[in-house]
Design a protein around this motif. Sequence first.
Motif, PDB file in Angstrom:
ATOM      1  N   PRO A 199       0.742  -1.268  -0.517  1.00  0.00           N
ATOM      2  CA  PRO A 199       0.630   0.119   0.331  1.00  0.00           C
ATOM      3  C   PRO A 199       0.854   1.154  -0.028  1.00  0.00           C
ATOM      4  O   PRO A 199       0.405   2.061  -1.266  1.00  0.00           O
ATOM      5  CB  PRO A 199      -0.800  -0.107   1.392  1.00  0.00           C
ATOM      6  CG  PRO A 199      -0.478  -2.048   1.190  1.00  0.00           C
ATOM      7  CD  PRO A 199       0.557  -2.193   1.298  1.00  0.00           C
ATOM      8  N   HIS A 200       2.029   1.038   0.713  1.00  0.00           N
ATOM      9  CA  HIS A 200       2.261   2.410   0.919  1.00  0.00           C
ATOM     10  C   HIS A 200       3.387   3.127  -0.806  1.00  0.00           C
ATOM     11  O   HIS A 200       3.319   4.025  -0.598  1.00  0.00           O
ATOM     12  CB  HIS A 200       4.218   2.147   1.515  1.00  0.00           C
ATOM     13  CG  HIS A 200       4.791   3.355   1.531  1.00  0.00           C
ATOM     14  ND1 HIS A 200       4.999   4.127   3.296  1.00  0.00           N
ATOM     15  CD2 HIS A 200       6.177   4.331   1.349  1.00  0.00           C
ATOM     16  CE1 HIS A 200       5.444   4.918   3.098  1.00  0.00           C
ATOM     17  NE2 HIS A 200       6.479   4.752   2.184  1.00  0.00           N
ATOM     18  N   LYS A 201       3.541   1.551  -1.604  1.00  0.00           N
ATOM     19  CA  LYS A 201       3.673   2.396  -2.597  1.00  0.00           C
ATOM     20  C   LYS A 201       2.681   3.483  -4.010  1.00  0.00           C
ATOM     21  O   LYS A 201       3.789   3.901  -4.517  1.00  0.00           O
ATOM     22  CB  LYS A 201       3.881   1.109  -3.626  1.00  0.00           C
ATOM     23  CG  LYS A 201       4.743   1.281  -4.266  1.00  0.00           C
ATOM     24  CD  LYS A 201       5.069  -0.209  -5.734  1.00  0.00           C
ATOM     25  CE  LYS A 201       5.752   0.337  -7.127  1.00  0.00           C
ATOM     26  NZ  LYS A 201       5.759  -1.614  -7.964  1.00  0.00           N
ATOM     27  N   PHE A 202       1.301   3.336  -3.123  1.00  0.00           N
ATOM     28  CA  PHE A 202       0.126   3.229  -4.147  1.00  0.00           C
ATOM     29  C   PHE A 202      -0.938   4.344  -3.251  1.00  0.00           C
ATOM     30  O   PHE A 202      -0.868   5.360  -3.522  1.00  0.00           O
ATOM     31  CB  PHE A 202      -0.274   2.559  -4.672  1.00  0.00           C
ATOM     32  CG  PHE A 202       0.506   1.468  -5.481  1.00  0.00           C
ATOM     33  CD1 PHE A 202       1.139   1.289  -6.842  1.00  0.00           C
ATOM     34  CD2 PHE A 202       0.947  -0.102  -4.973  1.00  0.00           C
ATOM     35  CE1 PHE A 202       0.865   0.520  -6.604  1.00  0.00           C
ATOM     36  CE2 PHE A 202       1.432  -0.644  -5.464  1.00  0.00           C
ATOM     37  CZ  PHE A 202       1.597  -0.406  -6.773  1.00  0.00           C
ATOM     38  N   TRP A 203      -0.246   4.202  -2.249  1.00  0.00           N
ATOM     39  CA  TRP A 203      -2.305   5.082  -1.841  1.00  0.00           C
ATOM     40  C   TRP A 203      -1.459   5.450  -0.657  1.00  0.00           C
ATOM     41  O   TRP A 203      -2.173   6.708   0.967  1.00  0.00           O
ATOM     42  CB  TRP A 203      -2.873   4.239  -0.960  1.00  0.00           C
ATOM     43  CG  TRP A 203      -3.363   3.509  -2.435  1.00  0.00           C
ATOM     44  CD1 TRP A 203      -4.439   3.879  -3.215  1.00  0.00           C
ATOM     45  CD2 TRP A 203      -3.472   1.782  -2.801  1.00  0.00           C
ATOM     46  NE1 TRP A 203      -4.128   3.006  -4.801  1.00  0.00           N
ATOM     47  CE2 TRP A 203      -4.261   1.797  -4.256  1.00  0.00           C
ATOM     48  CE3 TRP A 203      -2.787   1.411  -1.820  1.00  0.00           C
ATOM     49  CZ2 TRP A 203      -4.331   0.458  -4.310  1.00  0.00           C
ATOM     50  CZ3 TRP A 203      -2.417  -0.365  -2.287  1.00  0.00           C
ATOM     51  CH2 TRP A 203      -3.693  -0.299  -3.444  1.00  0.00           C
ATOM     52  N   GLY A 204      -0.164   6.897  -1.015  1.00  0.00           N
ATOM     53  CA  GLY A 204       0.656   7.818   0.173  1.00  0.00           C
ATOM     54  C   GLY A 204       1.324   7.342   0.697  1.00  0.00           C
ATOM     55  O   GLY A 204       0.692   6.467   1.539  1.00  0.00           O
ATOM     56  N   SER A 205       2.279   8.256   1.120  1.00  0.00           N
ATOM     57  CA  SER A 205       3.626   7.674   1.452  1.00  0.00           C
ATOM     58  C   SER A 205       3.242   7.994   3.005  1.00  0.00           C
ATOM     59  O   SER A 205       3.438   7.121   4.177  1.00  0.00           O
ATOM     60  CB  SER A 205       4.477   8.930   1.691  1.00  0.00           C
ATOM     61  OG  SER A 205       5.069   8.712   0.332  1.00  0.00           O
TER      62      SER A 205
END
Length: 483
Positions: free
Chosen positions: A357-363
């Motif tokens: 998820p960290h890669k796509f939906w915000g850091s």
Amino acid sequence: MFQLTNFKPTTQISKKERFFNTKISKSILLGFAITCLSQYEAKAQFTLTGQVRPRVEVRAGQGTLQQEGDKAAIFTSQRTRLSAGYSGYRFKLFTTLQDVRVWGQDASTINRTTTEANNGILLHEAWAEISLVDTLSTIQNLSVKAGRQEIAYDDQKVLGSLDWLQQGRRHDAIILKYANKGWIADIGAAFNQNKELNTGTVYNGTNPAYGAGTNGIGTMYKSFQYAYIGKKFFFGDLSFLFFKDDFNKYTNVTSGTPPVTVKVNGEGVWSRNTTGIYYNVNATRKLNFMGSYYYQGGRDKDGRSLNANLFSITSTYQIGRKLFIGPGVDYLSGDDGTKTVTADSKNNRFDPLYGTPHKFWGSMDYFYAANGFGKQGLLNYFFKIKYNAKDNLTLALDVHGFESANTLSNGAGGELNSYLGTELDLTVKYNLTKIINLEAGYSFMQATNSMASAAVKNVANADLSPQFAYIMLNIKPNFLAKK
């Protein structure tokens, strides 16, 4: 006419000649054995690598909104890995020992209670791969890989190693792997159990040593089976994935005074099916499109019927040699927030399985990370810019606009604004050497009241301008590399 004038029958060979002939034969056999052993040793390869990755984080609303007046949190976590691999004729072995801790988490002197409570050492990977074909085969690869391993495909949206998380993600599984002429086909399976049993196969799925999936699912699968097929074309990549994960059935039993409800696991599973395609296409030399579509059906971990989907498309355009820009959008379906959810109602919330998820939906990890954010799904509009200032220096800026994919309820029969917030993520990566990397990031979000509402993050008197910053050192040496 040619004649063998010096030929003697075997019965006429002297003891002396027989001794020398035997000695010569043994020498030839020994030489042949040494040659074969040398060739085998030349093919065998031993690897020994490591990783030390400390990361300092400043969290002022990362993951979820904090209340007005709350102070920022500052800490340093560290991942330490030691990996050893060995490849020989038709087999490979690989292990990774990993330790993950927060600086100061343990006492500086021996303390039995503290050490046990904060023990971060575990075996991240331990697998063997056996080739089912020899070196003369026309097939590039046909093998079986079994043991603890990372499973990652394509852009890692639904299956990934989750490298940002210090402990990462891995699975205990067996995979049949095939590769030939640009084709890749994998068939994998896993079957989890809490311990050795004499009867039954009940699994509670809450072993703290195993990381759960995304979306705050809070439980581990009982088993999974999947098939992956991919093909590399001259214009890009195309792949298909079918993934079925199974969750142990349970019932809620209420008893006592005052009444207490307890989850009781039983035999059998509920199965969730995820099917979809991924593509990565170079439309022109400078224009690239990457995207995916997945459908989710079957039953969720609580036995509810599933009907959910994910759609994603990202475009990247190269300007000059160093600048890359492009917009994109992700859509993940969810439930209608104005309707009451019961055990019999259909679940429309897409869960991105075991992805990154960290890669796509915000850091800042507000969505599909370990903590939940509501059940209404997500629309993510984004624009990405990457600039390769030098060969060893990269700057990146991502701008996200987050919106609920479905109606948000205000809890009083009305509806809330579906827009959740705007996030900016700035990242700088600098390679000091080939094995030493520095990375720093800063994120800022302008959230809305809808983000703070009970339907999403449920934070009263929330600070709607959260921030997050980090700096990370990553050292990955190869201990056997030639200097």
